[in-house]
Design a protein around this motif. Structure first.
Motif, PDB file in Angstrom:
ATOM      1  N   PRO A  13       0.645  -1.459   0.004  1.00  0.00           N
ATOM      2  CA  PRO A  13      -0.351  -0.175   0.209  1.00  0.00           C
ATOM      3  C   PRO A  13       0.468   1.484   0.390  1.00  0.00           C
ATOM      4  O   PRO A  13       1.672   1.117   0.569  1.00  0.00           O
ATOM      5  N   ARG A  14       0.109   2.476  -0.743  1.00  0.00           N
ATOM      6  CA  ARG A  14       1.328   3.794  -0.968  1.00  0.00           C
ATOM      7  C   ARG A  14       1.348   3.826   0.610  1.00  0.00           C
ATOM      8  O   ARG A  14       0.170   4.556   0.970  1.00  0.00           O
ATOM      9  N   LEU A  15       2.019   5.571   1.032  1.00  0.00           N
ATOM     10  CA  LEU A  15       1.563   5.998   2.136  1.00  0.00           C
ATOM     11  C   LEU A  15       1.621   7.265   1.418  1.00  0.00           C
ATOM     12  O   LEU A  15       1.668   7.497   0.472  1.00  0.00           O
ATOM     13  N   PRO A  16       0.583   7.948   2.605  1.00  0.00           N
ATOM     14  CA  PRO A  16       0.360   9.235   2.264  1.00  0.00           C
ATOM     15  C   PRO A  16       1.553  10.579   1.752  1.00  0.00           C
ATOM     16  O   PRO A  16       2.649   9.817   2.707  1.00  0.00           O
ATOM     17  N   HIS A  17       1.596  11.315   1.239  1.00  0.00           N
ATOM     18  CA  HIS A  17       2.362  12.168   0.462  1.00  0.00           C
ATOM     19  C   HIS A  17       2.660  13.089   1.916  1.00  0.00           C
ATOM     20  O   HIS A  17       4.857  13.028   2.321  1.00  0.00           O
ATOM     21  N   ALA A  18       2.223  12.784   2.502  1.00  0.00           N
ATOM     22  CA  ALA A  18       2.770  13.554   4.345  1.00  0.00           C
ATOM     23  C   ALA A  18       2.555  12.857   5.262  1.00  0.00           C
ATOM     24  O   ALA A  18       4.363  13.595   5.768  1.00  0.00           O
ATOM     25  N   LEU A  19       2.416  11.327   5.134  1.00  0.00           N
ATOM     26  CA  LEU A  19       3.471  10.436   5.892  1.00  0.00           C
ATOM     27  C   LEU A  19       4.847   9.951   5.698  1.00  0.00           C
ATOM     28  O   LEU A  19       5.834  10.349   6.473  1.00  0.00           O
ATOM     29  N   TYR A  20       5.121  10.208   4.554  1.00  0.00           N
ATOM     30  CA  TYR A  20       6.150   9.550   4.010  1.00  0.00           C
ATOM     31  C   TYR A  20       7.604  10.711   3.797  1.00  0.00           C
ATOM     32  O   TYR A  20       8.484  10.027   4.781  1.00  0.00           O
ATOM     33  N   GLU A  21       6.770  11.803   3.486  1.00  0.00           N
ATOM     34  CA  GLU A  21       7.805  13.224   4.416  1.00  0.00           C
ATOM     35  C   GLU A  21       8.199  13.177   6.087  1.00  0.00           C
ATOM     36  O   GLU A  21       9.637  13.442   6.355  1.00  0.00           O
ATOM     37  N   GLN A  22       7.346  13.313   6.770  1.00  0.00           N
ATOM     38  CA  GLN A  22       7.404  12.793   8.256  1.00  0.00           C
ATOM     39  C   GLN A  22       8.265  12.428   8.866  1.00  0.00           C
ATOM     40  O   GLN A  22       9.693  12.772   9.946  1.00  0.00           O
ATOM     41  N   LEU A  23       8.025  10.556   8.360  1.00  0.00           N
ATOM     42  CA  LEU A  23       9.312   9.566   8.648  1.00  0.00           C
ATOM     43  C   LEU A  23      10.451   9.606   7.818  1.00  0.00           C
ATOM     44  O   LEU A  23      11.369  10.084   8.672  1.00  0.00           O
ATOM     45  N   ILE A  24      10.644   9.970   6.845  1.00  0.00           N
ATOM     46  CA  ILE A  24      12.130  10.594   6.348  1.00  0.00           C
ATOM     47  C   ILE A  24      13.405  11.751   6.768  1.00  0.00           C
ATOM     48  O   ILE A  24      13.005  11.622   6.983  1.00  0.00           O
ATOM     49  N   ALA A  25      12.533  12.897   6.785  1.00  0.00           N
ATOM     50  CA  ALA A  25      12.729  14.073   8.461  1.00  0.00           C
ATOM     51  C   ALA A  25      13.079  13.668   9.781  1.00  0.00           C
ATOM     52  O   ALA A  25      13.637  14.362   9.405  1.00  0.00           O
ATOM     53  N   LEU A  26      12.508  12.775   9.605  1.00  0.00           N
ATOM     54  CA  LEU A  26      12.571  12.753  11.437  1.00  0.00           C
ATOM     55  C   LEU A  26      14.065  11.785  11.443  1.00  0.00           C
ATOM     56  O   LEU A  26      14.359  10.749  11.233  1.00  0.00           O
TER      57      LEU A  26
END
Length: 100
Positions: A13-26
């Motif tokens: 399943p694809r992640l919502p873009h906002a969640l993906y960006e949040q996880l990458i930046a964390l």
């Protein structure tokens, strides 16, 4: 002539873009609250995010005697993440009401 190719791997399943960006930046070793549809992990220590597999690694139950355990969950099951106050965006100055 037609060629048909079958991919037997299940589609992730694809992640919502906002969640993906949040996880990458964390950054690692940040304390967060992770909410999924079935449970919430409070004060979990974020260890990392693997984008190829959508895996989030956490250290949970750190404050219980002999309860500390590592946990890997699928990022697609995450409904929201509560960040520490120091990492939240500052409220805009225009939204504050003047006090009399």
């Amino acid at each position: 002539m037609y060629h048909v190719f079958f991919d037997r791997r299940p589609a992730r399943p694809r992640l919502p873009h906002a969640l993906y960006e949040q996880l990458i930046a964390l950054p690692p070793y940040v304390e967060i609250n992770v909410h999924t549809a079935n449970e919430t992990h409070y004060n979990a220590l974020f260890l990392g995010f693997e984008p190829r597999t959508n895996s989030v690694s956490l250290l949970v139950d750190r404050f219980y005697k002999e309860g500390e355990r590592s946990l890997t969950i699928d990022a697609a099951t995450i409904t929201s993440i509560d960040l520490p106050a120091s990492m939240r965006p500052a409220p805009s100055a225009g939204t504050d009401e003047e006090e009399e």
